[in-house]
Design a protein around this motif. Sequence first.
Motif, PDB file in Angstrom:
ATOM      1  N   GLN A   6       0.873  -1.167   0.000  1.00  0.00           N
ATOM      2  CA  GLN A   6       0.000   0.000   0.000  1.00  0.00           C
ATOM      3  C   GLN A   6       0.909   1.216   0.000  1.00  0.00           C
ATOM      4  OE1 GLN A   6      -2.990  -2.079   3.049  1.00  0.00           O
ATOM      5  NE2 GLN A   6      -3.745  -0.105   2.343  1.00  0.00           N
ATOM      6  N   LEU A   7       0.799   1.997  -1.050  1.00  0.00           N
ATOM      7  CA  LEU A   7       1.799   3.006  -1.342  1.00  0.00           C
ATOM      8  C   LEU A   7       1.719   4.226  -0.439  1.00  0.00           C
ATOM      9  CD1 LEU A   7       1.417   2.556  -5.146  1.00  0.00           C
ATOM     10  CD2 LEU A   7       3.428   1.945  -3.814  1.00  0.00           C
ATOM     11  N   ASP A   8       0.580   4.450   0.190  1.00  0.00           N
ATOM     12  CA  ASP A   8       0.406   5.636   1.022  1.00  0.00           C
ATOM     13  C   ASP A   8       0.057   5.215   2.434  1.00  0.00           C
ATOM     14  OD1 ASP A   8      -1.329   6.400  -1.817  1.00  0.00           O
ATOM     15  OD2 ASP A   8       0.488   7.510  -1.303  1.00  0.00           O
ATOM     16  N   SER A   9       0.833   5.661   3.413  1.00  0.00           N
ATOM     17  CA  SER A   9       0.511   5.304   4.793  1.00  0.00           C
ATOM     18  C   SER A   9      -0.596   6.197   5.355  1.00  0.00           C
ATOM     19  CB  SER A   9       1.757   5.396   5.667  1.00  0.00           C
ATOM     20  OG  SER A   9       2.277   6.713   5.634  1.00  0.00           O
ATOM     21  N   GLN A  10      -0.659   7.441   4.871  1.00  0.00           N
ATOM     22  CA  GLN A  10      -1.691   8.372   5.339  1.00  0.00           C
ATOM     23  C   GLN A  10      -2.235   9.150   4.148  1.00  0.00           C
ATOM     24  OE1 GLN A  10       0.528  10.651   8.278  1.00  0.00           O
ATOM     25  NE2 GLN A  10      -0.480   9.530   9.931  1.00  0.00           N
ATOM     26  N   VAL A  11      -3.543   9.322   4.134  1.00  0.00           N
ATOM     27  CA  VAL A  11      -4.180  10.119   3.087  1.00  0.00           C
ATOM     28  C   VAL A  11      -5.161  11.078   3.756  1.00  0.00           C
ATOM     29  CG1 VAL A  11      -5.708  10.085   1.082  1.00  0.00           C
ATOM     30  CG2 VAL A  11      -3.933   8.333   1.319  1.00  0.00           C
ATOM     31  N   PRO A  12      -4.792  12.360   3.859  1.00  0.00           N
ATOM     32  CA  PRO A  12      -5.739  13.347   4.365  1.00  0.00           C
ATOM     33  C   PRO A  12      -6.552  13.927   3.213  1.00  0.00           C
ATOM     34  CG  PRO A  12      -3.559  14.315   4.170  1.00  0.00           C
ATOM     35  CD  PRO A  12      -3.460  12.906   3.642  1.00  0.00           C
ATOM     36  N   VAL A  13      -7.841  14.120   3.437  1.00  0.00           N
ATOM     37  CA  VAL A  13      -8.702  14.616   2.373  1.00  0.00           C
ATOM     38  C   VAL A  13      -9.854  15.390   3.001  1.00  0.00           C
ATOM     39  CG1 VAL A  13     -10.073  12.510   2.314  1.00  0.00           C
ATOM     40  CG2 VAL A  13      -9.914  13.927   0.264  1.00  0.00           C
ATOM     41  N   PHE A  14     -10.378  16.376   2.287  1.00  0.00           N
ATOM     42  CA  PHE A  14     -11.523  17.126   2.782  1.00  0.00           C
ATOM     43  C   PHE A  14     -12.823  16.401   2.446  1.00  0.00           C
ATOM     44  CE2 PHE A  14      -9.633  20.730   4.628  1.00  0.00           C
ATOM     45  CZ  PHE A  14      -8.517  21.074   3.878  1.00  0.00           C
ATOM     46  N   GLU A  15     -13.806  16.627   3.287  1.00  0.00           N
ATOM     47  CA  GLU A  15     -15.119  16.021   3.101  1.00  0.00           C
ATOM     48  C   GLU A  15     -15.662  16.371   1.724  1.00  0.00           C
ATOM     49  OE1 GLU A  15     -17.978  17.261   6.006  1.00  0.00           O
ATOM     50  OE2 GLU A  15     -19.079  15.360   5.890  1.00  0.00           O
ATOM     51  N   GLU A  16     -16.313  15.395   1.082  1.00  0.00           N
ATOM     52  CA  GLU A  16     -16.937  15.493  -0.235  1.00  0.00           C
ATOM     53  C   GLU A  16     -15.919  15.491  -1.377  1.00  0.00           C
ATOM     54  OE1 GLU A  16     -19.804  18.626  -0.473  1.00  0.00           O
ATOM     55  OE2 GLU A  16     -20.927  17.934   1.274  1.00  0.00           O
ATOM     56  N   ALA A  17     -14.648  15.390  -1.078  1.00  0.00           N
ATOM     57  CA  ALA A  17     -13.636  15.267  -2.129  1.00  0.00           C
ATOM     58  C   ALA A  17     -13.499  13.810  -2.534  1.00  0.00           C
ATOM     59  CB  ALA A  17     -12.297  15.804  -1.633  1.00  0.00           C
ATOM     60  N   PRO A  18     -12.978  13.546  -3.747  1.00  0.00           N
ATOM     61  CA  PRO A  18     -12.717  12.157  -4.145  1.00  0.00           C
ATOM     62  C   PRO A  18     -11.433  11.648  -3.501  1.00  0.00           C
ATOM     63  CG  PRO A  18     -12.041  13.644  -5.882  1.00  0.00           C
ATOM     64  CD  PRO A  18     -12.671  14.499  -4.815  1.00  0.00           C
ATOM     65  N   VAL A  19     -11.324  10.330  -3.394  1.00  0.00           N
ATOM     66  CA  VAL A  19     -10.120   9.749  -2.802  1.00  0.00           C
ATOM     67  C   VAL A  19      -9.757   8.457  -3.531  1.00  0.00           C
ATOM     68  CG1 VAL A  19     -11.274   8.309  -1.054  1.00  0.00           C
ATOM     69  CG2 VAL A  19      -8.998   9.193  -0.608  1.00  0.00           C
ATOM     70  N   GLU A  20      -8.461   8.184  -3.597  1.00  0.00           N
ATOM     71  CA  GLU A  20      -7.967   6.905  -4.114  1.00  0.00           C
ATOM     72  C   GLU A  20      -6.908   6.372  -3.164  1.00  0.00           C
ATOM     73  OE1 GLU A  20      -6.883   5.524  -8.434  1.00  0.00           O
ATOM     74  OE2 GLU A  20      -5.059   6.384  -7.557  1.00  0.00           O
ATOM     75  N   LEU A  21      -7.087   5.153  -2.715  1.00  0.00           N
ATOM     76  CA  LEU A  21      -6.099   4.473  -1.872  1.00  0.00           C
ATOM     77  C   LEU A  21      -5.461   3.393  -2.732  1.00  0.00           C
ATOM     78  CD1 LEU A  21      -8.167   4.070   1.428  1.00  0.00           C
ATOM     79  CD2 LEU A  21      -6.881   6.041   0.594  1.00  0.00           C
ATOM     80  N   ARG A  22      -4.144   3.456  -2.850  1.00  0.00           N
ATOM     81  CA  ARG A  22      -3.464   2.595  -3.805  1.00  0.00           C
ATOM     82  C   ARG A  22      -2.993   1.281  -3.189  1.00  0.00           C
ATOM     83  NH1 ARG A  22       1.050   6.307  -6.234  1.00  0.00           N
ATOM     84  NH2 ARG A  22       1.213   6.963  -4.043  1.00  0.00           N
ATOM     85  N   CYS A  23      -3.108   0.217  -3.996  1.00  0.00           N
ATOM     86  CA  CYS A  23      -2.694  -1.118  -3.572  1.00  0.00           C
ATOM     87  C   CYS A  23      -2.103  -1.843  -4.765  1.00  0.00           C
ATOM     88  CB  CYS A  23      -3.889  -1.899  -3.020  1.00  0.00           C
ATOM     89  SG  CYS A  23      -3.538  -3.646  -2.682  1.00  0.00           S
ATOM     90  N   ASN A  24      -0.916  -2.374  -4.593  1.00  0.00           N
ATOM     91  CA  ASN A  24      -0.298  -3.227  -5.600  1.00  0.00           C
ATOM     92  C   ASN A  24       0.036  -4.567  -4.979  1.00  0.00           C
ATOM     93  OD1 ASN A  24       0.534  -0.280  -6.642  1.00  0.00           O
ATOM     94  ND2 ASN A  24       0.504  -1.719  -8.363  1.00  0.00           N
TER      95      ASN A  24
END
Lengths: 112, 116
Positions: A6-24
Amino acid sequence: AQSVTQLDSQVPVFEEAPVELRCNYSSSVSVYLFWYVQYPNQGLQLLLKYLSGSTLVESINGFEAEFNKSQTSFHLRKPSVHISDTAEYFCAVRQTGGKLIFGQGTELSVKP
Amino acid sequence: GAGVSQSPRYKVAKRGQDVALRCDPISGHVSLFWYQQALGQGPEFLTYFQNEAQLDKSGLPSDRFFAERPEGSVSTLKIQRTQQEDSAVYLCASSLARRGQVNTIYFGEGSWLTVV
């Protein structure tokens, strides 16, 4: 041996924004892939899984993941996140015999 | 019960003390797994049972760790002479294990072990 990154240990994002969590993943055989979510002080809950068939799989709460064999990826996406999506997300691959191999996890933090 | 049940939820042990962690899987589930999750890490496989048979114990970190499932239902993970590096959440999981199917694995809430 199979492994998951999992390429990102932390992903901060604002409410209603899109998000992608990466996995290889790495595997030389057919794969079964999973995303689990872990809310604070709770166990793991299955979010969605890819076993076969359509490469796009969806969960009941708006998340989706796409199995991409050529890129050996299984990224998790949501077009609009809520505060309640704040949690740790784990990608996993199933090994022969049934056990799961997990990635290190990605902490999704949704801010108002 | 409705889900995988683990006890105790929280355990503080003095270094050198023995501990026993219990897992009650979902009724009828044949497969049972134990995982160790250190702080900030993903779960790491410890051992796997199918009914009462321990089919894979390759993840047990040392001979201080021992797991059993004598009647094919409840399982106990025992850690002898605990050390500080044993501090982690111990997760139990179970699944139906129907032949020819990839069954969903359900996790308990974990037993949080702190060794002081």
